[in-house]
Design an enzyme around this catalytic site. Sequence first.
Site, PDB file in Angstrom:
ATOM      1  N   ASN A  92       0.589  -1.484   0.165  1.00  0.00           N
ATOM      2  CA  ASN A  92      -0.028   0.303   0.237  1.00  0.00           C
ATOM      3  C   ASN A  92       0.516   1.243  -0.179  1.00  0.00           C
ATOM      4  OD1 ASN A  92      -2.436   2.420   1.078  1.00  0.00           O
ATOM      5  ND2 ASN A  92      -0.751   1.878   2.457  1.00  0.00           N
ATOM      6  N   SER A 143      -3.619   2.806  -8.961  1.00  0.00           N
ATOM      7  CA  SER A 143      -4.054   3.750  -8.808  1.00  0.00           C
ATOM      8  C   SER A 143      -5.025   4.383 -10.519  1.00  0.00           C
ATOM      9  CB  SER A 143      -3.245   5.160  -8.737  1.00  0.00           C
ATOM     10  OG  SER A 143      -4.110   6.568  -9.349  1.00  0.00           O
ATOM     11  N   TYR A 156       4.330   9.525 -11.361  1.00  0.00           N
ATOM     12  CA  TYR A 156       3.771   8.796  -9.821  1.00  0.00           C
ATOM     13  C   TYR A 156       2.961   7.698 -10.879  1.00  0.00           C
ATOM     14  CZ  TYR A 156      -0.846   7.895  -6.708  1.00  0.00           C
ATOM     15  OH  TYR A 156      -1.693   7.042  -5.832  1.00  0.00           O
ATOM     16  N   ALA A 158       3.091   6.777 -14.032  1.00  0.00           N
ATOM     17  CA  ALA A 158       3.864   5.152 -14.276  1.00  0.00           C
ATOM     18  C   ALA A 158       4.589   4.159 -13.103  1.00  0.00           C
ATOM     19  CB  ALA A 158       5.369   6.065 -15.149  1.00  0.00           C
ATOM     20  N   SER A 159       4.753   4.930 -12.340  1.00  0.00           N
ATOM     21  CA  SER A 159       5.033   4.369 -11.170  1.00  0.00           C
ATOM     22  C   SER A 159       3.696   3.254 -11.068  1.00  0.00           C
ATOM     23  CB  SER A 159       5.015   4.260  -9.974  1.00  0.00           C
ATOM     24  OG  SER A 159       4.347   5.190  -9.397  1.00  0.00           O
ATOM     25  N   LYS A 160       2.170   3.981 -10.841  1.00  0.00           N
ATOM     26  CA  LYS A 160       1.134   2.594 -10.213  1.00  0.00           C
ATOM     27  C   LYS A 160       0.996   2.150 -12.257  1.00  0.00           C
ATOM     28  CE  LYS A 160       0.323   4.038  -6.548  1.00  0.00           C
ATOM     29  NZ  LYS A 160       0.680   3.041  -5.100  1.00  0.00           N
ATOM     30  N   ILE A 188      -8.718  10.230  -3.201  1.00  0.00           N
ATOM     31  CA  ILE A 188      -8.900   9.368  -1.640  1.00  0.00           C
ATOM     32  C   ILE A 188      -8.943  10.691  -0.487  1.00  0.00           C
ATOM     33  CG2 ILE A 188      -9.789   8.053  -0.666  1.00  0.00           C
ATOM     34  CD1 ILE A 188     -10.933   7.180  -3.195  1.00  0.00           C
TER      35      ILE A 188
END
Length: 266
Positions: A92, A143, A156, A158-160, A188
Amino acid sequence: MQTNLAGKTVLITGAALGIGRATALAFAREGAEVALVDIDRAGVDAVIAEIKALGAKASAGIGDLSTGDGVIGAMGEALKPLGGSLDVLVNNVGSGAVRTFDQLTDEEWDKTFQLNFMSYVRATRVALPILRQKGGVIINNASDLARQPEPVPVDYSASKSAVLALTKGLARAEAPKIRVNAVAPGPIWTPFWSKPGGFAETMGKFHNMPPKQAVEHEMSLRQLPLGRLGEPEEVANVVVFLASDLASFVTSAVWGVDGGSIRSII
């Protein structure tokens, strides 16, 4: 409907705040024993106190999850009280800031991937030998930006997206003993957004607006059907479902908890 999670052991990374905290409490309410991994000892201690107030057991591992040694050390510390048992791993931990492609340096790209992606790889590497013994579940927090990227934050997103590729590959490699799924939250309202230097503040700088106004503006641009930010508990509910026997025929899936932000039918 029964989740059958009572007595199960669950390890959650990034468990001190936000979605991680809500997820830890949700598993505790189901009677699971929870191991929390985070860099924030005070935050983890506060969550452990909440879990114990619910009558559940909890342990902790503290470390910088953006490093290999940090993951290994924290995972080992958190797993030790579980007696070598683990049924569910929830990857997470994550962070991000609103920056354009031109603003991002190589170092910033690497920092994003070390925490948002490589921590998942490393935590999974530690957990798999245990999970393979009797089977289990891995749930990765991705995400909606992994499936529908916006202009910012591209690092962000690309990482997800990498997290989703990892999820799909592991689901096939570890079947049938281990189920591997992902949740893909939309916006969120957590400290991820509200903390100093978080999404709200950096989005305010990007849009040249106060943070709250910038967030409201961004939501209008995304045209969320539900018209609001989500709550951490709404993601935690889906994570608990995916970990439970109620989802026994679900693997390699990406579950959106995004207020309807994803428009694609695939």
